[in-house]
Enzyme design. Structure first.
Site, PDB file in Angstrom:
ATOM      1  CG  HIS A 104      -3.786  -3.357   3.255  1.00  0.00           C
ATOM      2  ND1 HIS A 104      -2.807  -2.881   4.099  1.00  0.00           N
ATOM      3  CD2 HIS A 104      -4.344  -2.275   2.652  1.00  0.00           C
ATOM      4  CE1 HIS A 104      -2.770  -1.552   4.018  1.00  0.00           C
ATOM      5  NE2 HIS A 104      -3.694  -1.161   3.150  1.00  0.00           N
ATOM      6  CB  CYS A 126      -0.985  -0.029   1.152  1.00  0.00           C
ATOM      7  SG  CYS A 126      -2.382   1.118   0.898  1.00  0.00           S
ATOM      8  CD  GLU A 168      -1.413  -5.782   5.656  1.00  0.00           C
ATOM      9  OE1 GLU A 168      -1.993  -4.718   5.936  1.00  0.00           O
ATOM     10  OE2 GLU A 168      -1.027  -6.065   4.496  1.00  0.00           O
TER      11      GLU A 168
END
Length: 254
Positions: A231, A120, A233
């Site tokens: 994202h 990001c 994660e």
């Protein structure tokens, strides 16, 4: 020693951020990183280390000296002064101390030649530090209304995919996901790449043409770089085809 405990061989740095909680006073400032980054790196078999934001940029090389890789994380907009632009009225929060510190970390990581993953904000920062630019808001991006894609995932939880991206065949990203041509991703960004650095090549796009992933253009550079604008994660817990753990497995290639 418990033989069932996995051995984490790679020490991967995770860029931290500042947060003042409910106060703006320095006494309440804290260093933090969303747990998805460290959790995902641990699941991938690495040893994550959160790097606090430092004023003394000369410390960057000492931090990088101990690392086998680094993740540049999400967060504030990158200051447009870093790429020679004046702030747009639609620019959101910037934090120049973070820009300055992460530039030092990036330069040290490139010098040591360790793998660099950008997520990001980190994705946009890497492009900027390699002489690319970004549109400061999606409204500046030239796309017709019929093909526009919502890139700010406000209606649902971030562990679920929001839109699709088309992946370049034989790219690093495609190989990580066993040749998948389309990935379903989660995004939360209002800025997008304008000019891509000549050291990088785009490897995934949203339907509106927005670049959502890049990697080193090995014809022009020897950097070890992978960047995604979503994202991953936050998408390593679900046991389905949208699981993004392969992105963190990328560090195993080095």
């Amino acid at each position: 020693m418990n033989k069932n405990v996995p051995i984490h061989k790679r020490l991967i740095g995770v860029t931290g951020n500042h947060n003042a909680l409910e106060h703006d006073w320095d006494e309440f400032m804290r260093d933090y990183s969303p747990h998805g980054y460290s959790g995902s790196l641990t699941k991938a078999g690495h040893m994550p280390i959160i790097i606090p934001l430092q004023k003394d940029v000369s410390l960057a090389e000492q931090y990088i000296a101990h690392l086998d890789g680094i993740v540049f994380t999400g967060g504030q907009d990158v200051s447009p002064l870093l790429y020679g632009r004046e702030p747009s009225p639609k620019l959101r929060n910037v934090y120049p101390p973070r820009d300055c510190w992460e530039r030092a970390l990036f330069e040290a990581a490139v010098k040591k030649d360790i793998p660099i993953l950008g997520i990001c904000r980190g994705f946009q920062l890497i492009n900027i530090l390699l002489n690319g630019t970004v549109y400061q808001d999606l409204s500046e991006y030239p796309v017709g209304q019929a093909s526009a894609v919502q890139h700010i995932q406000e209606w649902g939880r971030m562990q679920y995919p929001h839109h699709s991206v088309t992946v370049e065949k034989d790219s690093t990203l495609a190989n990580l996901f066993n040749g998948q041509k389309v990935l379903h991703v989660n995004t939360y960004h209002h800025q997008v790449i304008e000019d891509l650095s000549t050291s990088l090549k785009a490897t995934a796009w949203a339907d509106d043409g927005v670049i959502e992933a890049f990697e080193t253009d090995t014809r022009k550079s020897s950097y070890k770089i992978l960047g995604v604008q979503w994202h991953p994660e936050m998408m390593t817990d679900e046991d389905n085809e949208s699981n993004m753990l392969p992105i963190f497995n990328w560090f195993h290639q080095f």
